[in-house]
Design an enzyme around this catalytic site. Structure first.
Site, mmCIF file in Angstrom:
data_model
loop_
_atom_site.group_PDB
_atom_site.id
_atom_site.type_symbol
_atom_site.label_atom_id
_atom_site.label_comp_id
_atom_site.label_asym_id
_atom_site.label_seq_id
_atom_site.Cartn_x
_atom_site.Cartn_y
_atom_site.Cartn_z
ATOM 1 N N GLU A 101 0.821 -1.212 0.000
ATOM 2 C CA GLU A 101 0.000 0.000 0.000
ATOM 3 C C GLU A 101 0.852 1.258 0.000
ATOM 4 O O GLU A 101 1.910 1.288 0.616
ATOM 5 C CB GLU A 101 -0.821 0.061 1.295
ATOM 6 C CG GLU A 101 -1.861 -0.993 1.425
ATOM 7 C CD GLU A 101 -2.618 -0.847 2.741
ATOM 8 O OE1 GLU A 101 -3.400 -1.749 3.049
ATOM 9 O OE2 GLU A 101 -2.429 0.146 3.451
ATOM 10 N N CYS A 114 3.166 8.366 1.220
ATOM 11 C CA CYS A 114 3.603 7.457 2.286
ATOM 12 C C CYS A 114 3.782 6.082 1.653
ATOM 13 O O CYS A 114 2.843 5.524 1.090
ATOM 14 C CB CYS A 114 2.529 7.426 3.378
ATOM 15 S SG CYS A 114 2.852 6.217 4.663
ATOM 16 N N CYS A 121 5.477 -7.272 7.798
ATOM 17 C CA CYS A 121 6.441 -6.755 8.766
ATOM 18 C C CYS A 121 6.633 -7.800 9.849
ATOM 19 O O CYS A 121 5.713 -8.545 10.167
ATOM 20 C CB CYS A 121 5.898 -5.456 9.383
ATOM 21 S SG CYS A 121 7.031 -4.661 10.553
ATOM 22 N N CYS A 125 4.415 -5.197 16.504
ATOM 23 C CA CYS A 125 3.750 -4.216 17.385
ATOM 24 C C CYS A 125 2.261 -4.578 17.516
ATOM 25 O O CYS A 125 1.593 -4.838 16.516
ATOM 26 C CB CYS A 125 3.894 -2.803 16.827
ATOM 27 S SG CYS A 125 5.610 -2.276 16.652
ATOM 28 N N CYS A 128 -0.606 -2.692 15.498
ATOM 29 C CA CYS A 128 -0.391 -2.459 14.062
ATOM 30 C C CYS A 128 -0.908 -3.602 13.196
ATOM 31 O O CYS A 128 -0.567 -4.767 13.409
ATOM 32 C CB CYS A 128 1.100 -2.246 13.804
ATOM 33 S SG CYS A 128 1.464 -1.839 12.096
#
Ligand code: SAH
Length: 351
Positions: A101, A114, A121, A125, A128
């Site tokens: 994205e 962005c 990932c 976290c 997230c």
């Protein structure tokens, strides 16, 4: 023979390569070095998406390149535009099916993109969405440039600011991210100013120090999200590896080396890190570091059961920090109606 030379090159896709590396390829193809400059210009200044359109290159070179050096360019798998503020969210797809994205925000002074730095990932976290299915792979420098070029092309705008705050941990993909920044600021390419590029990290301490020494002039943000190790360890696994003290020391070092103030991102989570005491402790921790604190009311991720304080709670936290003369902003939320939060659009497309 030629094949062997090509295989020994450090990076496979053409958009990831510096002019010097393209010159080696041109030499292997029996061409003069100036062809590398033309090739670099086609890719990074003239928005080429294939070798075929590079008509001032000899056909033999174009054929050689097509056979030996992959040209990766993402396709737009989905595009959503916010009716509220014109923010555009892209879901890009690469040749291997990887989905990432990017979000384009239009401001008065220019467009800011962005971008994602990895497919998924592995930082874990808790708040997230990008990390829920772990890391699939990292993106190459060229694939990250593909996000910038394809978004600009799709909307017909010049992207003047790039933030590495989408999916992924940029410093977990260090070499490609640094290469990406050098290519994006290259005088023969898009020539972005390093000052208009920002990297956000969850806090990989040795990499923050290494980045400080690259002298890239880019802005650095730390996802701090907690005033002490105990709270930080509850939401961010990386906090078990490096203490807040070590992490803030590295950020102080970055501020010293770059001469720029750093940003601390602080996602406010109700009942976890949003009390007056939390604000007081945060203020004392970061005292003396030239910085800005960016408060983000946490975006609820259904899988995690975390929620944000109300507006009054956010305002109170801000005021409390300001008593200590700390610069504080509250992140303006753009694209609320288009799955604005990291990783949410991608999750709808991947099972
Ligand atoms: N890995 C990098 C960059 C990607 S995340 C980093 O950790 O900084 C970009 C920012 O969004 C980080 O500050 C991250 O902590 C924050 N973020 C992630 N999920 C969020 C959520 N649900 N609500 C608010 N902020 C979130």
């Amino acid at each position: 023979m030629e094949k062997e030379e090509i295989n020994s090159l450090p990076s496979p896709d053409v958009m990831s390569l510096f002019p010097e590396e393209l010159a080696e390829i041109c030499a292997a193809a029996g061409e003069k070095p100036y062809r590398a400059k033309q090739l670099f210009g086609w890719i990074h200044a003239q928005d080429a998406v294939s070798y075929e359109e590079m008509l001032n290159l000899p056909k033999s070179l174009r054929t050689y390149l097509a056979e030996h050096v992959p040209f990766v360019y993402p396709s737009v798998k989905a595009r959503q535009e916010s009716k509220l503020d014109g923010t555009v969210k892209f879901l890009f797809e690469y040749q291997d099916g990887a989905l990432v994205e990017s979000v384009l925000m239009k401001y008065k002074y220019g467009s800011s993109l962005c971008i994602s730095t990895q497919v998924g990932c592995r930082m874990g976290c808790r708040f997230c969405a990008s990390t829920l299915n772990g890391l699939e792979r990292s993106l190459s420098a060229g694939e990250m440039l593909g996000e910038v070029y394809a978004a600009g092309r799709s909307e017909g705008v010049r992207i003047s600011n790039v933030v590495l705050m989408g999916t992924g941990e940029p410093l977990d993909n260090y070499d490609e991210v640094v290469r990406f920044i050098k290519l994006l600021t290259h005088p023969d390419g898009k020539k972005l100013s390093g000052r208009n590029i920002a990297v956000s990290t969850c806090g990989l301490v040795p990499m923050i120090r290494r980045l400080a020494e690259e002298k890239l002039t880019i802005a650095l943000a730390l996802s701090l999200h907690a005033p002490n190790d105990e709270i930080r360890q509850r939401t961010m696994p990386v906090a078990k590896k490096w203490s807040i003290e070590e992490t803030l020391d590295a950020m102080r070092y970055y501020a010293e080396q770059s001469g720029r103030r750093v940003t601390f991102e602080y996602a406010l989570i109700k009942g976890v890190n949003d009390s007056d005491d939390n604000a007081d402790e945060l203020a004392s921790r970061i005292s003396g570091i030239p910085c800005l604190v960016n408060l983000i009311p946490v975006n609820p991720v259904a899988e995690r059961g975390l929620s944000a304080p109300d507006d009054a709670g956010v305002a109170r936290f801000k005021k409390r920090l300001e008593k200590y003369r700390i610069n504080v902003t509250i992140r303006r939320e753009l694209g609320r109606d288009i799955d604005g939060a990291c990783g949410q659009l991608r999750r709808r497309f991947s099972s």
